[in-house]
Scaffold this motif. Sequence first.
Motif, mmCIF file in Angstrom:
data_model
loop_
_atom_site.group_PDB
_atom_site.id
_atom_site.type_symbol
_atom_site.label_atom_id
_atom_site.label_comp_id
_atom_site.label_asym_id
_atom_site.label_seq_id
_atom_site.Cartn_x
_atom_site.Cartn_y
_atom_site.Cartn_z
ATOM 1 N N ASP A 185 50.442 26.622 39.156
ATOM 2 C CA ASP A 185 49.220 27.683 39.654
ATOM 3 C C ASP A 185 49.062 28.436 38.648
ATOM 4 O OD1 ASP A 185 47.798 29.392 40.936
ATOM 5 O OD2 ASP A 185 49.487 30.360 42.408
ATOM 6 N N PHE A 186 47.869 28.539 38.109
ATOM 7 C CA PHE A 186 47.308 29.465 36.890
ATOM 8 C C PHE A 186 46.328 30.395 37.634
ATOM 9 C CE2 PHE A 186 49.718 26.689 34.371
ATOM 10 C CZ PHE A 186 49.927 27.448 33.034
ATOM 11 N N ASP A 187 46.424 30.692 38.803
ATOM 12 C CA ASP A 187 45.362 31.595 39.356
ATOM 13 C C ASP A 187 45.448 33.147 38.726
ATOM 14 O OD1 ASP A 187 44.465 29.942 41.387
ATOM 15 O OD2 ASP A 187 45.818 30.821 42.896
ATOM 16 N N LEU A 188 44.256 33.676 38.764
ATOM 17 C CA LEU A 188 44.007 35.038 38.142
ATOM 18 C C LEU A 188 44.821 36.013 38.861
ATOM 19 C CD1 LEU A 188 40.167 34.683 37.039
ATOM 20 C CD2 LEU A 188 42.284 34.243 35.699
ATOM 21 N N THR A 189 45.258 37.029 38.131
ATOM 22 C CA THR A 189 45.906 38.002 38.771
ATOM 23 C C THR A 189 44.885 39.220 39.546
ATOM 24 O OG1 THR A 189 45.932 39.434 36.875
ATOM 25 C CG2 THR A 189 47.955 38.144 37.091
ATOM 26 N N GLU A 190 45.522 39.782 40.240
ATOM 27 C CA GLU A 190 44.361 41.097 40.842
ATOM 28 C C GLU A 190 43.829 41.671 39.712
ATOM 29 O OE1 GLU A 190 43.123 41.280 43.786
ATOM 30 O OE2 GLU A 190 44.484 39.567 44.375
ATOM 31 N N ARG A 191 44.488 42.137 38.718
ATOM 32 C CA ARG A 191 43.891 42.956 37.594
ATOM 33 C C ARG A 191 43.022 42.168 36.871
ATOM 34 N NH1 ARG A 191 43.418 48.080 38.059
ATOM 35 N NH2 ARG A 191 45.284 49.299 37.235
ATOM 36 N N GLU A 192 43.355 40.891 36.667
ATOM 37 C CA GLU A 192 42.184 39.972 35.874
ATOM 38 C C GLU A 192 41.034 39.947 36.757
ATOM 39 O OE1 GLU A 192 45.710 37.480 33.320
ATOM 40 O OE2 GLU A 192 44.942 36.810 35.355
ATOM 41 N N LEU A 193 41.132 39.678 37.926
ATOM 42 C CA LEU A 193 39.919 39.518 38.824
ATOM 43 C C LEU A 193 39.219 40.812 38.744
ATOM 44 C CD1 LEU A 193 41.512 37.638 41.926
ATOM 45 C CD2 LEU A 193 39.727 36.862 40.326
ATOM 46 N N GLU A 194 39.668 41.957 38.896
ATOM 47 C CA GLU A 194 38.968 43.213 38.592
ATOM 48 C C GLU A 194 38.167 43.164 37.400
ATOM 49 O OE1 GLU A 194 41.078 46.850 40.569
ATOM 50 O OE2 GLU A 194 42.292 46.007 39.402
ATOM 51 N N CYS A 195 38.767 42.955 36.229
ATOM 52 C CA CYS A 195 38.128 42.891 34.959
ATOM 53 C C CYS A 195 36.990 41.946 35.127
ATOM 54 C CB CYS A 195 39.182 42.583 33.853
ATOM 55 S SG CYS A 195 40.155 43.900 33.585
ATOM 56 N N ILE A 208 34.935 49.568 31.474
ATOM 57 C CA ILE A 208 35.954 49.131 32.406
ATOM 58 C C ILE A 208 37.179 49.853 32.317
ATOM 59 C CG2 ILE A 208 37.220 46.982 33.259
ATOM 60 C CD1 ILE A 208 35.233 45.238 31.981
ATOM 61 N N ALA A 209 37.492 50.247 31.149
ATOM 62 C CA ALA A 209 38.822 50.931 30.968
ATOM 63 C C ALA A 209 38.625 52.454 31.722
ATOM 64 C CB ALA A 209 38.909 51.399 29.275
ATOM 65 N N MET A 210 37.563 52.962 31.623
ATOM 66 C CA MET A 210 37.231 54.324 32.296
ATOM 67 C C MET A 210 37.270 54.041 33.807
ATOM 68 S SD MET A 210 34.049 56.960 31.717
ATOM 69 C CE MET A 210 34.489 56.974 29.893
ATOM 70 N N ILE A 211 36.653 53.143 34.195
ATOM 71 C CA ILE A 211 36.610 52.821 35.698
ATOM 72 C C ILE A 211 38.144 52.602 36.310
ATOM 73 C CG2 ILE A 211 35.873 51.032 37.656
ATOM 74 C CD1 ILE A 211 33.437 50.482 35.692
ATOM 75 N N LEU A 212 38.792 51.761 35.706
ATOM 76 C CA LEU A 212 40.011 51.258 36.028
ATOM 77 C C LEU A 212 41.383 52.462 35.548
ATOM 78 C CD1 LEU A 212 40.233 47.436 35.640
ATOM 79 C CD2 LEU A 212 39.546 48.938 37.602
ATOM 80 N N GLY A 213 40.943 53.160 34.633
ATOM 81 C CA GLY A 213 42.041 54.164 34.221
ATOM 82 C C GLY A 213 43.375 53.610 33.176
ATOM 83 N N ILE A 214 42.837 52.615 32.517
ATOM 84 C CA ILE A 214 43.806 51.930 31.638
ATOM 85 C C ILE A 214 43.088 51.772 30.166
ATOM 86 C CG2 ILE A 214 45.082 51.019 33.243
ATOM 87 C CD1 ILE A 214 43.588 48.380 33.225
ATOM 88 N N SER A 215 43.996 51.613 29.154
ATOM 89 C CA SER A 215 43.136 51.553 28.059
ATOM 90 C C SER A 215 42.319 50.550 27.588
ATOM 91 C CB SER A 215 44.503 51.586 26.741
ATOM 92 O OG SER A 215 44.939 50.286 26.755
ATOM 93 N N ILE A 219 42.405 46.460 28.608
ATOM 94 C CA ILE A 219 41.302 45.572 29.233
ATOM 95 C C ILE A 219 40.885 44.353 28.429
ATOM 96 C CG2 ILE A 219 38.828 45.727 29.760
ATOM 97 C CD1 ILE A 219 40.597 47.173 31.576
ATOM 98 N N ASN A 220 41.014 44.525 27.026
ATOM 99 C CA ASN A 220 40.770 43.368 26.114
ATOM 100 C C ASN A 220 42.046 42.275 26.495
ATOM 101 O OD1 ASN A 220 38.319 44.423 25.182
ATOM 102 N ND2 ASN A 220 38.960 45.274 23.514
ATOM 103 N N ASN A 221 43.136 42.624 26.511
ATOM 104 C CA ASN A 221 44.272 41.757 26.880
ATOM 105 C C ASN A 221 44.034 40.976 28.198
ATOM 106 O OD1 ASN A 221 45.488 42.369 24.577
ATOM 107 N ND2 ASN A 221 46.682 43.970 25.452
#
Length: 248
Positions: A185-195, A208-215, A219-221
């Motif tokens: 199973d290589f499904d995307l995580t919830e955070r990856e789906l958000e990105c 996207i960083a501003m929307i999700l409140g993370i660096s 986001i690039n990772n």
Amino acid sequence: MEVETLQSDIALKGRPFVGSGPLSKAMSREQLIGRLARLAGSNHLPAGMAALTEYVGASHYLLARYDLVQEQGLEFVVSSNWPFDLVRRLSVDLASLYSRSTELEKCLSILQPSFALLPDDVELPAGVSQQYCSLTFNVGRTRLSLMLLFADGIILSQDRLRDVGLFAGYYSSFARARDQKAERDFDLTERELECLFWIAEGKTSDEIAMILGISRNTINNYITSVMRKTATKTRSEAIAYAVRNNLV
């Protein structure tokens, strides 16, 4: 390895490409279906692949998971009876070939027999041709390729190759052994789906960083992880993959 297709090589090598003539002493389509039906309940993937290999008149098979093809390691091998040294020798070449293919080319290759040449310096089993045949198919979101070796001078049937492509996908979907790589199973995580969703909306990493409140680096990772899991090379290809698989 710069893989040469048979279409361009056949005139130079003078070897057979794909024909439609009958295969002597080959099992019938009905016999193949019956054998696969009996094997499907046993979760025995190698036996099914061996039956398909025999049906088309080939001698060896390699079932590979394309989204796991990397320049190091053999994690992409799902099942194979190719000589181990040959698989190890080709792993880097297969990764390079796959990375150079666009997402459109990958989609168009589904169930289309493709012939290529192995490198001149590889050691092959006695009597085996330097040419091999690839059949790509999907099992759910997973893209697999069945690569076939066959004897020098043999002519593979176009009709039987089409059957093998269809039945390989059908049989693989039933073969669910506990540790089988094709079902990992290589499904995307919830955070990856958000990105992925915000990329599809045309947002940049900074936005996207501003929307999700993370660096931005985080986001690039996430985006890098999305492209690795979906075997895509650009954000546009990742979006196309997401749309095709109803992820966004």
